[in-house]
Write an enzyme that holds these catalytic residues in place. Sequence first.
Site, PDB file in Angstrom:
ATOM      1  N   ALA A  65       0.240 -24.073  -8.233  1.00  0.00           N
ATOM      2  CA  ALA A  65      -1.037 -24.730  -7.977  1.00  0.00           C
ATOM      3  C   ALA A  65      -0.844 -25.651  -6.772  1.00  0.00           C
ATOM      4  O   ALA A  65       0.275 -26.097  -6.494  1.00  0.00           O
ATOM      5  CB  ALA A  65      -1.471 -25.517  -9.199  1.00  0.00           C
ATOM      6  N   GLY A 109       2.314 -22.376 -11.216  1.00  0.00           N
ATOM      7  CA  GLY A 109       1.128 -21.562 -11.453  1.00  0.00           C
ATOM      8  C   GLY A 109       1.260 -20.157 -10.883  1.00  0.00           C
ATOM      9  O   GLY A 109       0.588 -19.235 -11.353  1.00  0.00           O
ATOM     10  N   GLU A 112       2.971 -18.313 -13.526  1.00  0.00           N
ATOM     11  CA  GLU A 112       2.003 -18.153 -14.627  1.00  0.00           C
ATOM     12  C   GLU A 112       0.967 -17.078 -14.306  1.00  0.00           C
ATOM     13  O   GLU A 112       0.576 -16.297 -15.169  1.00  0.00           O
ATOM     14  CB  GLU A 112       1.332 -19.505 -14.917  1.00  0.00           C
ATOM     15  CG  GLU A 112       2.329 -20.494 -15.520  1.00  0.00           C
ATOM     16  CD  GLU A 112       1.777 -21.910 -15.601  1.00  0.00           C
ATOM     17  OE1 GLU A 112       1.379 -22.453 -14.546  1.00  0.00           O
ATOM     18  OE2 GLU A 112       1.732 -22.467 -16.705  1.00  0.00           O
ATOM     19  N   GLU A 132       7.551 -27.509 -12.576  1.00  0.00           N
ATOM     20  CA  GLU A 132       6.589 -28.617 -12.620  1.00  0.00           C
ATOM     21  C   GLU A 132       7.213 -29.932 -13.047  1.00  0.00           C
ATOM     22  O   GLU A 132       6.704 -31.005 -12.721  1.00  0.00           O
ATOM     23  CB  GLU A 132       5.427 -28.273 -13.562  1.00  0.00           C
ATOM     24  CG  GLU A 132       4.493 -27.185 -13.078  1.00  0.00           C
ATOM     25  CD  GLU A 132       4.889 -25.794 -13.542  1.00  0.00           C
ATOM     26  OE1 GLU A 132       6.071 -25.553 -13.867  1.00  0.00           O
ATOM     27  OE2 GLU A 132       3.997 -24.928 -13.567  1.00  0.00           O
TER      28      GLU A 132
HETATM   29  C1  HXC Z   1       0.854 -27.256  -1.952  1.00  0.00           C
HETATM   30  C2  HXC Z   1       2.677 -26.238  -1.017  1.00  0.00           C
HETATM   31  C3  HXC Z   1       3.110 -25.796  -2.285  1.00  0.00           C
HETATM   32  C4  HXC Z   1       2.300 -26.136  -3.419  1.00  0.00           C
HETATM   33  C5  HXC Z   1       4.512 -25.109  -0.815  1.00  0.00           C
HETATM   34  N1  HXC Z   1       3.578 -25.788  -0.133  1.00  0.00           N
HETATM   35  N2  HXC Z   1       4.260 -25.101  -2.121  1.00  0.00           N
HETATM   36  N3  HXC Z   1       1.554 -26.962  -0.849  1.00  0.00           N
HETATM   37  N4  HXC Z   1       1.194 -26.859  -3.197  1.00  0.00           N
HETATM   38  N5  HXC Z   1       2.594 -25.735  -4.662  1.00  0.00           N
HETATM   39  C6  HXC Z   1       3.498 -26.033   1.297  1.00  0.00           C
HETATM   40  C7  HXC Z   1       4.507 -27.077   1.756  1.00  0.00           C
HETATM   41  O1  HXC Z   1       4.025 -28.377   1.531  1.00  0.00           O
HETATM   42  C8  HXC Z   1       4.623 -26.761   3.227  1.00  0.00           C
HETATM   43  O2  HXC Z   1       3.508 -27.293   3.890  1.00  0.00           O
HETATM   44  C9  HXC Z   1       4.481 -25.248   3.249  1.00  0.00           C
HETATM   45  O3  HXC Z   1       3.856 -24.866   2.027  1.00  0.00           O
HETATM   46  C10 HXC Z   1       5.816 -24.545   3.338  1.00  0.00           C
HETATM   47  O4  HXC Z   1       6.635 -25.038   2.284  1.00  0.00           O
HETATM   48  P1  HXC Z   1       8.099 -25.642   2.517  1.00  0.00           P
HETATM   49  O5  HXC Z   1       8.409 -26.513   1.374  1.00  0.00           O
HETATM   50  O6  HXC Z   1       8.223 -26.251   3.890  1.00  0.00           O
HETATM   51  O7  HXC Z   1       8.969 -24.308   2.491  1.00  0.00           O
HETATM   52  P2  HXC Z   1      10.456 -24.111   1.928  1.00  0.00           P
HETATM   53  O8  HXC Z   1      11.355 -25.218   2.394  1.00  0.00           O
HETATM   54  O9  HXC Z   1      10.819 -22.710   2.294  1.00  0.00           O
HETATM   55  O10 HXC Z   1      10.341 -24.246   0.334  1.00  0.00           O
HETATM   56  C11 HXC Z   1       9.551 -23.328  -0.378  1.00  0.00           C
HETATM   57  C12 HXC Z   1       9.346 -23.829  -1.825  1.00  0.00           C
HETATM   58  C13 HXC Z   1       8.798 -25.271  -1.795  1.00  0.00           C
HETATM   59  C14 HXC Z   1      10.698 -23.798  -2.583  1.00  0.00           C
HETATM   60  C15 HXC Z   1       8.385 -22.871  -2.504  1.00  0.00           C
HETATM   61  O11 HXC Z   1       7.656 -25.301  -0.961  1.00  0.00           O
HETATM   62  C16 HXC Z   1       8.409 -25.803  -3.123  1.00  0.00           C
HETATM   63  O12 HXC Z   1       9.257 -26.240  -3.921  1.00  0.00           O
HETATM   64  N6  HXC Z   1       7.100 -25.804  -3.405  1.00  0.00           N
HETATM   65  C17 HXC Z   1       6.544 -26.385  -4.635  1.00  0.00           C
HETATM   66  C18 HXC Z   1       6.830 -25.524  -5.810  1.00  0.00           C
HETATM   67  C19 HXC Z   1       6.261 -26.148  -7.089  1.00  0.00           C
HETATM   68  O13 HXC Z   1       6.626 -27.265  -7.446  1.00  0.00           O
HETATM   69  N7  HXC Z   1       5.363 -25.443  -7.699  1.00  0.00           N
HETATM   70  C20 HXC Z   1       4.687 -25.918  -8.931  1.00  0.00           C
HETATM   71  C21 HXC Z   1       3.428 -26.573  -8.506  1.00  0.00           C
HETATM   72  S1  HXC Z   1       2.652 -27.368  -9.845  1.00  0.00           S
HETATM   73  P3  HXC Z   1       3.644 -27.991   5.346  1.00  0.00           P
HETATM   74  O14 HXC Z   1       2.266 -28.493   5.636  1.00  0.00           O
HETATM   75  O15 HXC Z   1       4.686 -29.056   5.235  1.00  0.00           O
HETATM   76  O16 HXC Z   1       4.083 -26.870   6.258  1.00  0.00           O
HETATM   77  C22 HXC Z   1       1.867 -26.145 -10.632  1.00  0.00           C
HETATM   78  C23 HXC Z   1       1.116 -26.630 -11.829  1.00  0.00           C
HETATM   79  C24 HXC Z   1       0.811 -25.502 -12.696  1.00  0.00           C
HETATM   80  O17 HXC Z   1       1.894 -25.037 -10.275  1.00  0.00           O
HETATM   81  C25 HXC Z   1      -0.117 -25.936 -13.749  1.00  0.00           C
HETATM   82  C26 HXC Z   1      -1.351 -25.175 -13.756  1.00  0.00           C
HETATM   83  C27 HXC Z   1      -1.496 -24.056 -12.834  1.00  0.00           C
END
Ligand code: HXC
Length: 258
Positions: A65, A109, A112, A132
């Site tokens: 998400a 998400g 999921e 998360e």
């Molecule tokens: C918003 C996101 C994002 C996310 C990545 N980006 N994941 N933006 N929401 N979930 C954005 C980054 O901010 C970044 O933006 C760009 O995408 C590229 O990501 P990087 O981090 O620079 O790339 P990398 O170093 O290759 O790492 C990739 C990654 C990392 C491992 C996937 O981005 C990451 O850990 N993302 C979050 C994963 C996460 O925590 N997901 C769960 C979300 S909570 P910029 O602008 O800097 O280029 C969730 C809740 C679920 O899903 C509950 C209900 C659905």
Amino acid sequence: MPYEFILTETRGRVALIRLNRSKQMNALNPKLMQELGQALDGYDADDGVGAIVITGNEKAFAAGADIAVMQNYSFMDVYKSNYITRDWEHIRNIRKPVIAAVAGYALGGGCELAMMCDIVIAAESAKFGQPEINLGTFPGAGGTQRLPRAVGKAKAMDLCLSARMMDAAEAERSGLVSRVVPSDKLMDEALAVAEKIASYSLPVAMMVKEAVNRAYETTLSEGVHFERRMFHATFGLDDQKEGMAAFVEKRKPVFKHR
Ligand code: HXC
């Protein structure tokens, strides 16, 4: 219909939906999920479509998400708007088979969403996780429920509590994905599986989906009872007559999807 965050196309009887926020790793914002729901509903209602594939790009199926959108939500914001339930549950009502073709990250998400599909096909590059807990929250789109059903309690606890990622090989060993394919073959394979499914009788494929999903919702005896009734129902289909006649006559069946 032109969408902002997804791309859609049909190839024969297969519909392909590509999540299209590549700069944000396909982070799933509300508009994207609304569009996905609309596209899925449209294909579910389209007699010309027999199976649906959802995919991302080579770096990410979806990294979860959209954290930037969620960060300032209050409890009242998410509770009153029914966040997740509002935009994410469409896929659960889709009656045609849906395949997730996953390359790269399927996190939070994104994982999921893949688990809400009926079949998950993974590229060797795929990485699954429920990270998360890193963000001070936890899976909210079924992750704590579907992951243990798919991989068992031990691995589900491990993934949700430690935030570690699982690679494609481990995901296949654990039962989360049905096939792992070389990354450059992912779409060929996923589309071929979808085409195969779409070539069968659509009502039968829908009944298979309904019956297998029952296994998650009820007791064994109720599930078997449901299966038996659906099996009986296939004898009311033209496609059952055609399928069995074709076998006996040593020819290919021509299903009419009725
Ligand atoms: C918003 C996101 C994002 C996310 C990545 N980006 N994941 N933006 N929401 N979930 C954005 C980054 O901010 C970044 O933006 C760009 O995408 C590229 O990501 P990087 O981090 O620079 O790339 P990398 O170093 O290759 O790492 C990739 C990654 C990392 C491992 C996937 O981005 C990451 O850990 N993302 C979050 C994963 C996460 O925590 N997901 C769960 C979300 S909570 P910029 O602008 O800097 O280029 C969730 C809740 C679920 O899903 C509950 C209900 C659905």
